[in-house]
Design a protein around this motif. Structure first.
Motif, PDB file in Angstrom:
ATOM      1  N   PHE A  94       0.950  -1.277  -0.009  1.00 11.92           N
ATOM      2  CA  PHE A  94       0.142   0.085  -0.091  1.00 11.92           C
ATOM      3  C   PHE A  94       0.842   1.325   0.135  1.00 11.92           C
ATOM      4  O   PHE A  94       1.727   1.378   0.665  1.00 11.92           O
ATOM      5  CB  PHE A  94      -0.949  -0.013   1.211  1.00 11.92           C
ATOM      6  N   VAL A  95       0.781   2.286  -0.870  1.00 13.97           N
ATOM      7  CA  VAL A  95       1.399   3.358  -1.122  1.00 13.97           C
ATOM      8  C   VAL A  95       0.274   4.414  -0.944  1.00 13.97           C
ATOM      9  O   VAL A  95      -0.498   4.950  -1.744  1.00 13.97           O
ATOM     10  CB  VAL A  95       2.191   3.738  -2.403  1.00 13.97           C
ATOM     11  N   PRO A  96       0.093   5.094   0.437  1.00 11.25           N
ATOM     12  CA  PRO A  96      -1.087   5.757   0.649  1.00 11.25           C
ATOM     13  C   PRO A  96      -0.938   7.366   0.310  1.00 11.25           C
ATOM     14  O   PRO A  96      -2.122   7.862   0.123  1.00 11.25           O
ATOM     15  CB  PRO A  96      -0.819   5.775   2.391  1.00 11.25           C
ATOM     16  N   THR A  97       0.045   7.861  -0.154  1.00  9.69           N
ATOM     17  CA  THR A  97       0.048   9.427  -0.607  1.00  9.69           C
ATOM     18  C   THR A  97      -0.862  10.423   0.116  1.00  9.69           C
ATOM     19  O   THR A  97      -1.503  10.888  -0.327  1.00  9.69           O
ATOM     20  CB  THR A  97      -0.354   9.329  -2.029  1.00  9.69           C
ATOM     21  N   LEU A  98      -0.410  10.438   1.455  1.00  6.46           N
ATOM     22  CA  LEU A  98      -1.494  11.104   2.288  1.00  6.46           C
ATOM     23  C   LEU A  98      -1.135  12.618   2.252  1.00  6.46           C
ATOM     24  O   LEU A  98      -2.194  13.485   2.331  1.00  6.46           O
ATOM     25  CB  LEU A  98      -1.068  10.994   4.091  1.00  6.46           C
ATOM     26  N   MET A 138       2.233  10.301   8.397  1.00  9.44           N
ATOM     27  CA  MET A 138       2.000   8.960   8.680  1.00  9.44           C
ATOM     28  C   MET A 138       1.967   8.772  10.261  1.00  9.44           C
ATOM     29  O   MET A 138       1.142   8.058  10.673  1.00  9.44           O
ATOM     30  CB  MET A 138       3.119   8.030   8.124  1.00  9.44           C
ATOM     31  N   VAL A 139       2.933   9.373  10.889  1.00 13.68           N
ATOM     32  CA  VAL A 139       3.085   9.251  12.273  1.00 13.68           C
ATOM     33  C   VAL A 139       1.754   9.844  12.925  1.00 13.68           C
ATOM     34  O   VAL A 139       1.189   9.529  13.988  1.00 13.68           O
ATOM     35  CB  VAL A 139       4.557  10.047  12.943  1.00 13.68           C
ATOM     36  N   GLN A 140       1.305  11.189  12.459  1.00 15.79           N
ATOM     37  CA  GLN A 140       0.177  11.787  12.953  1.00 15.79           C
ATOM     38  C   GLN A 140      -0.913  10.647  12.952  1.00 15.79           C
ATOM     39  O   GLN A 140      -2.025  10.775  13.806  1.00 15.79           O
ATOM     40  CB  GLN A 140      -0.073  12.868  12.476  1.00 15.79           C
TER      41      GLN A 140
END
Length: 837
Positions: A698-702, A767-769
């Protein structure tokens, strides 16, 4: 009172000018042709403020003392071809230029431009190119995307069918013939039209081929190739449109006709007679002799026999002609025809002029004030005078005593910006020990470790490493050292910007070569942000593969690139472009550009991307956010089409990424065997469970979701896109958390291009948030992405034998992953790219 207040406010808001005082033993006064001693020039921002020994330095002025040197105006070359450079084999050049797209050739041009600027030439007139590479280079230099001299460009030269401006005589069913738009004309009316085409697209000057040429196959070198009426139409149309006209002309009869037509300059002039040279002097026509070409033409065995014959004749005649021209007093401007010879050696032309009988001071004037007059820019360039643009160079000693000094330029300033200083950086050491308070090796933290780099690879890593004698140590102090970041989802070929409509309009007007040069800046920003490897999942016009090849060839700096070429898409889908009426499209979309329908056609689309250099295949399984007409979550391919795409790519050893927001489309892509799902914003927990089972990454691109959400709130997107953007921004975090809970493999990807390139590390913070542990986020950005891209044997961790891609950030990165947005050190392939003190 109000005026006084406004003046005070303006004074407070306006920053003080940036001042530089240049001092040297001498200064060349190009207007008078004499040396002034000592020399001094005060520069304020982009212009010259004072000249002469009395130039004073206000407080805060940077002073650069160049010692026993001579300050000169930036040199000019009135006959360049920055978009090409001949190699040792004419035949190899011919084949490679046919195969190499303009979007790759543009990077060669960028490298040549940088060389020419560093050689002291701050302005050039580029007299002929193809595919608008010169136009793109001019604009990219002007707009700060790449470095090079100021350019005046001609675009396609105007000429006759079968003449020197026409392509070599390839069969018309193999190589597309040139037409009027490409400068090939017959009759006065067509030739006027050809001029208008060049002017339409931005030509600053018009170039035409009055006679044959040396390096073309089918024409006689000294024979006229246009009638007097055609030449008159070309010159008249150019002048009417405010452009000057330059004539490539070796032959005497052709030169007579061009002079009669009112041409502004004759280029080369090899076979000109005394009578014709006298006519030029009387008419005020400039001669640009391009003597440097004789150095290339002397190596005649590298050319086909017909060209060798012409080369010998032209060289012999040129030597006689230039001596006569100097003796008669023809107005001679300096031009080199560089491209025939290597770029960056332009200064050698001055020595050849002096060897032909010209005085050194006059040769320097030919390269400065005379060129400025010919180019029509003498009001702002060509001399070191107050108020003119600050183009200043320095050469060692006294060039009037030894003109070869101009071949050893030690200092270059263009419009007040210093591009070259006397002390070049030392060569990098072969071995280097790098220390930091902590090292993240791609999987875990190693306190107080060091990394020994040997050439391009890591030789050792550990806490007890000590440097052998002679090995320099880079101590980064309280920093975290880690592998170069890997971004598995970027689009280096574009950048959206804050105004959707303005960028769409600009992109429609921009030729591919110019867009490719924009990508150079985006790549450099990305690398300096600590991203040393990227997967570019979609680009047009072969921009991504051209950029990859240019970086691999060390023409430019940027991250290692895995390129996808055109993303595979269905008609009307996310990759099929805006809904412009098809009768307006010059190039219909087809499998070559990634658009396909049906399994067989989709296999063909995959094969075509691989033919032109794709390392990975990308397809659009569902609709997208930033496209106008497709629902974001609806499947855009059938199960059979997806299966064909994935199977064909895997047969060829390529991994497959799918753009996919929708849940139903994701299930179909997983079933087809896709390697990664990009975005995945509307995926449900059961779909993530399927990904876990199948091993799909999975490559989420937040970042992309965050960016388009902000743009929608600010009213910067068209309504149909804004609705999708808002929904995507709201759902992205939920999908990411579901993926983590399911234990899906996650790699870092940003969708850079939707936002400003160089901010990639912000994805770590998001990602951490969203709940990921800092160490897991760092793993996703290093080893996780490396495994997805299939490059984990070379990069992604700090291990002996792997490529030396290392970056550092201040402080403890695991305590605050946001520190990754402030990279202080970057090394790629063992070369230090960035080091902030």
């Amino acid at each position: 009172m109000l005026l006084a207040l406004l003046a005070l406010v303006a004074a407070v808001e306006s920053p003080p000018p940036h001042r530089i005082l240049l001092r040297a033993a001498h200064l060349f006064d190009a207007r008078k042709g004499v040396l002034v001693s000592p020399g001094a020039v005060l520069v304020e921002d982009a212009r010259i403020a004072q000249v002469g020994a009395d130039a004073s330095a206000p407080a805060g002025t940077e002073t650069i003392d160049l010692g026993d040197s001579t300050l000169l105006p930036g040199l000019m070359d009135a006959h360049e071809h920055l978009t090409f450079e001949a190699g040792p084999s004419w035949y190899k050049d011919e084949v490679e230029l046919l195969q190499r797209p303009a979007t790759e050739q543009a990077h060669f041009a960028s490298a040549y431009a940088r060389r020419v600027l560093e050689a002291g030439f701050t302005t050039v007139r580029d007299l002929g190119s193809s595919e608008y590479i010169d136009l793109g280079l001019r604009n990219a230099i002007r707009d700060g995307f790449v470095v090079g001299p100021r350019m005046l460009v001609a675009l396609y030269p105007i000429g006759a069918r079968g003449g020197h401006a026409d392509i070599d005589p390839f069969p018309a069913d193999r190589i597309v013939p040139s037409g009027v738009r490409q400068g090939i004309c017959a009759g006065p009316d067509q030739c006027r039209d050809a001029v208008r085409w060049q002017a339409k697209y931005g030509a600053d000057v018009i170039k035409f081929m009055a006679s044959g040429g040396v390096l073309s196959f089918g024409d006689t070198v000294d024979a006229p190739q246009l009638t007097l009426e055609e030449m008159a139409a070309i010159v008249d149309e150019a002048h009417r449109l405010g452009r000057r006209a330059a004539a490539h002309c070796h032959g005497d009869a052709a030169a007579k006709a061009a002079i009669k037509a009112g041409v502004d300059s004759i280029e080369h002039g090899s076979f000109l007679t005394r009578e014709t040279l006298l006519s030029m002097k009387k008419a005020g026509t400039y001669l640009v002799p391009t003597l440097l070409t004789r150095l290339a033409l002397a190596k005649q065995d590298t050319f086909p026999p017909p060209i060798q014959v012409k080369a010998r004749a032209a060289m012999e005649a040129q030597a006689r002609m230039i001596k006569q021209a100097i003796e008669i007093g023809v107005r001679i401007a300096l031009g080199t025809d560089s491209a025939v010879t290597p770029h960056g050696r332009n200064g050698r032309e001055l020595a050849l002029l002096v060897e032909s009988g010209m005085k050194p001071a006059v040769a320097l004037q030919a390269a400065t004030v005379v060129d400025a007059e010919l180019l029509g820019i003498a009001d702002r360039l060509g001399t070191l005078e107050t108020g003119k643009l600050a183009d200043v160079i320095a050469v060692p000693g006294n060039p009037l005593a030894g003109i070869a000094a101009v071949e050893h330029v030690s200092f270059v300033m263009k419009e007040g910006v210093v591009f070259k200083r006397p002390s070049p950086p030392p060569p990098p050491p072969a071995r280097l020990l790098i220390r930091a308070a902590r090292v993240f090796d791609g999987e875990r933290i190693v306190p107080g470790a060091s990394v020994l780099v040997d050439g391009k690879t890591i030789a050792a890593i550990g806490p007890d490493l000590q440097p052998a004698p002679g090995i320099p140590v880079v101590d980064l102090g309280d920093a975290t050292l880690l592998p170069g970041l890997i971004d598995a989802h970027v689009h280096l070929g574009s950048e959206l910007g804050s105004d959707y409509y303005a960028e769409r309009a600009a992109s429609l007007l921009r030729f591919p070569a110019e867009q490719a040069l924009h990508a150079e800046l985006y790549a450099r920003r990305t690398l300096e942000a600590g991203v040393t490897t990227v997967r570019n999942v979609g680009s047009s016009d072969r921009i991504d593969s051209g950029l990859r090849n240019a970086i691999d060839a060390d023409l430019i700096e940027g991250p290692r690139i895995l390129a996808a070429g055109y993303a595979i898409t269905a008609s009307g889908g996310h990759g099929d472009g805006d809904p412009t009426p098809p009768d307006r499209l010059a190039t219909p979309r087809d499998p070559l550009t990634g658009v396909c329908n049906g399994p067989d056609e989709c296999r063909k689309a995959v094969r075509l991307q691989m033919k032109y250099g794709a390392d990975v295949i990308k397809f659009h399984a569902s609709g997208g956010v930033l496209s106008l007409t497709d629902p974001v979550d609806v499947p855009q391919f059938t199960q059979e089409e997806m299966a064909a795409i994935v199977d064909e790519a895997h047969q060829w050893g390529r991994k497959v990424a799918t753009h996919c927001h929708g849940d139903r489309a994701a299930k179909m892509a997983i079933k087809a065997g896709v390697d990664s799902i990009e975005h995945g914003i509307f995926l449900q927990p059961d779909t993530f469970a399927l990904m876990k089972q199948a091993g799909t990454t999975f490559v989420p691109t937040l970042m992309a979701a965050e960016t388009v959400g902000h743009m929608a709130k600010e009213g910067k997107l068209p309504p149909p896109i804004a609705v999708k953007a808002t929904a995507a921004a709201e759902a992205a975090g939920r999908a990411f958390r579901s993926a983590m809970q399911a234990g899906v493999k996650i790699a870092l990807g940003t969708d850079m291009g939707v936002q400003r390139h160089g901010g990639n590390a912000h994805e770590l913070r998001l990602m951490v948030q969203a709940g990921m542990a800092p160490a897991a986020a760092l793993r996703a950005a290093t080893l996780g992405s490396a495994e997805l891209l299939g490059v984990d044997g070379r990069v992604g961790t700090l291990r002996p034998g792997k490529v030396a891609d290392l970056i550092a950030v201040p402080g403890d990165l695991l305590a605050d992953v946001g520190r990754a947005e402030h990279v202080s050190f970057v090394m790629k392939d063992g070369k230090t790219i960035l080091r902030k003190q």
